[in-house]
Scaffold this active site. Sequence first.
Site, PDB file in Angstrom:
ATOM      1  N   GLY B  10       0.820  -1.210   0.000  1.00 60.05           N
ATOM      2  CA  GLY B  10       0.000   0.000   0.000  1.00 60.05           C
ATOM      3  C   GLY B  10       0.845   1.248   0.000  1.00 60.05           C
ATOM      4  N   GLY B  12      -0.255   4.458   0.297  1.00 63.11           N
ATOM      5  CA  GLY B  12      -0.968   5.623   0.824  1.00 63.11           C
ATOM      6  C   GLY B  12      -0.016   6.420   1.698  1.00 63.11           C
ATOM      7  CG  PHE B  13      -1.286  10.032   3.614  1.00 61.91           C
ATOM      8  CD1 PHE B  13      -0.583  11.114   3.132  1.00 61.91           C
ATOM      9  CD2 PHE B  13      -2.647   9.968   3.374  1.00 61.91           C
ATOM     10  CE1 PHE B  13      -1.223  12.130   2.440  1.00 61.91           C
ATOM     11  CE2 PHE B  13      -3.297  10.969   2.676  1.00 61.91           C
ATOM     12  CZ  PHE B  13      -2.583  12.051   2.210  1.00 61.91           C
ATOM     13  N   GLY B  14       0.712   6.152   4.910  1.00 64.61           N
ATOM     14  CA  GLY B  14       1.521   5.333   5.795  1.00 64.61           C
ATOM     15  C   GLY B  14       2.606   4.561   5.064  1.00 64.61           C
ATOM     16  CB  VAL B  86      -1.541  -7.763  -2.035  1.00 62.72           C
ATOM     17  CG1 VAL B  86      -1.465  -8.860  -0.981  1.00 62.72           C
ATOM     18  CG2 VAL B  86      -0.204  -7.054  -2.162  1.00 62.72           C
ATOM     19  CD  GLU B 177     -13.019  18.983   3.967  1.00 60.83           C
ATOM     20  OE1 GLU B 177     -12.228  19.538   4.760  1.00 60.83           O
ATOM     21  OE2 GLU B 177     -12.764  17.901   3.413  1.00 60.83           O
ATOM     22  CG  ASP B 307      -7.766   4.772   7.322  1.00 62.02           C
ATOM     23  OD1 ASP B 307      -7.294   5.510   8.207  1.00 62.02           O
ATOM     24  OD2 ASP B 307      -8.538   5.179   6.444  1.00 62.02           O
ATOM     25  CB  ALA B 322      -3.230  12.186   6.194  1.00 65.16           C
TER      26      ALA B 322
END
Lengths: 421, 421
Positions: B10, B12-14, B86, B177, B307, B322
């Site tokens: 993954g 993403g941010f992490g 995966v 938003e 997450d 995030a």
Amino acid sequence: MQTPRIVIVGAGFGGLQTAQSLANSGADVCLIDRHNYHTFVPLLYQVATSQLEPEYIAYPIRTIIRRFSGKRHQHKPKTRFLWAEVQRIDFKAQIVKTDRCAIAYDFLVLATGSKTQYLGVTGASEYAFPLRTLTEAVRLRNRILACLELASQESDPEIRQHLLTFTIVGGGATGVEIAGALIEMLRGKFRRDYPTLDLQQLRLIVIQSGDRLLAELPKKLGVYTYKRLTQLGVEVYLQTRVSQVTKESVHLQNHEIIPTATVIWTAGLEANSPQTPEEISTAKKGKFLVHPTLQLPEQPNVYAIGDLAYIEQNGKPLAGVAPVALQQGVTVARNIQQQLRGKSPKPFSYFNKGRLAIIGCYSGVGKIGNFAFTGFLPWVIWLGVHLVYLPGYRSRLLVLLTWLYTYLLGDRAVRLILPIY
Amino acid sequence: MQTPRIVIVGAGFGGLQTAQSLANSGADVCLIDRHNYHTFVPLLYQVATSQLEPEYIAYPIRTIIRRFSGKRHQHKPKTRFLWAEVQRIDFKAQIVKTDRCAIAYDFLVLATGSKTQYLGVTGASEYAFPLRTLTEAVRLRNRILACLELASQESDPEIRQHLLTFTIVGGGATGVEIAGALIEMLRGKFRRDYPTLDLQQLRLIVIQSGDRLLAELPKKLGVYTYKRLTQLGVEVYLQTRVSQVTKESVHLQNHEIIPTATVIWTAGLEANSPQTPEEISTAKKGKFLVHPTLQLPEQPNVYAIGDLAYIEQNGKPLAGVAPVALQQGVTVARNIQQQLRGKSPKPFSYFNKGRLAIIGCYSGVGKIGNFAFTGFLPWVIWLGVHLVYLPGYRSRLLVLLTWLYTYLLGDRAVRLILPIY
């Protein structure tokens, strides 16, 4: 007298120009297109080769209309846009039937352009990538980038070779421009993103049926283009015809088989003609025969322009290029206004400003008047002309910035494999 | 000793932060993602509401890796990217199986994030528009623009009303938003493109199950947001639950039925957990329970972050935002290096810099430390923070220019209905 109703089908170069030229005519103009944007087709290949974002060359039709309609008509606009697909046109009843509604017209302008034609080659429509629409350009970009991803994690050299072979069918302007852009992309800074990729295995092939590239331009320019592409590492097959396209290869008429994961089809096109119950006289490629005034022979209130229309000048058919469609748009708008005033429409006359094509960075070919030239000058003129004709200041600025980035740094800005289902 | 192999699932941010923090560790790092780009999720709603182009918030993973790997590793990169999905992870054999190949690891970091959860509401997965991926954002944008097109050519007022009703399920940051951005778009200069559209018929509804908006922030901020959205013309239903979504409507648990062409789903999410043959201890929403060190309880060489991981601090679960994922990425990289040196991993501690959300032009809410504030200040901080965290100078420049255009002119730059099949 009732306000005349003019319907324009297709918002390409011809249709949009007609609408613009009719903006202050007082008529009710309805412009129909199946997309809500105008596609700047000459730059499609730059979307496919990771140079420009698709949005830079697609301009919202409503915004264009708003701009040329001006503020006076803000509350009672004379030009409106209809997002719909035309299904059938009934000349007798003077009605355009779309998938959303039916529209009556007094005058009709057909500007539906052209579509890819696969020349009867087996498998071409299933496996080859055409390049006529924005979606097709994004799809081709995804394919090219996906091949690089897969090749860079593939251990079998034969499969890698297959993934890294790109075959372009057609050696006209589009074929040449894709070939040049693609080879420069893959040999430029871009490739630093793929450190495990062996570019020794890269093959880029252009297959051309005629005996030279850019057949519509003087021979000297085709020869220069051949030399330049070959220098860059492109393999050019002249006087070669494709007999079949499969999922894994291209078969040539001389029985050679080229294993290739990607086939890009730029070889043929035909008129994208709307359905009509009446018979329409057509020329080759399904183009509508028109009077010199651009009227259909049987329908004095129906015009056809651009790639849809077949018209000769000085005994030669006019090419399917943007300037022809633009100038025809102006003529049709003038002719309809002539008819509204009870006068006769005037014949169309094309003023040829020249032809240009670019091969790669700092290198292009061009013909202006009787002067044929190659190298830096046609390249920079090509960029300038396309920047000027591109609609919208915002797009122009973004394209200019992207070109500076692309050409000065030798890199590519776009790299996304954006899922299009 | 052999070079340790670290696999990160993954980007993403992490996952991306973990890879970056491990760039100079000497280990062989393999980062796997099913997309070839990192999605800057906090700005997805701006893509859906015609503010930003999808490409501005999607950054190619290979380019990021190349940048943080530096030039030293150009020829023998220590961090590589694998574009693959995966399929299964075998903890015992220490192998990640993807749709392209299988990869052995010594250490594994799971950062697969979350996906939309429809909370068992009938019809929601079929008819509601989620907003977790770039494709989903473009699809929602297409839908909103298509509704405007269809409404502006529709003569039946009831159908028009239906097309112009947008219902947002969920009153968290994303829901708020979208609502603010959408109402400002439809009431701003943008609408001049649709002169025949009657905006009296526009309905924008936010449905929130709790008793206030932005439940995770102090009450005062939820109240301000409610007032601000209502002023803008949004209808906010508090303490209301959806029981069913159909093609044409939303059914509420109080039996009210809202006719609406578009339902936007921001209400629930669950862990996007990878398949494993072994049992894994999970908390609610399928999140993996982890030690304070972020290791899986049964697998000392496997970490879960972002997450996907469930972890508490001061007795409360950490939110799926995030900054948590980014800080966990740093911790995991440090802990793996501790383990490589034969030392013990250290527990993760989240430093909360604050929370921000924007409602519309010049208006936002925020909490930094114990200080809760509303209005212009949190709005401008929100913009600044997102600009700084957005990867890539080019994207930052383009987003900044677009924001100037959007907020100073009150217009929207993007209007394309780009066909995504």
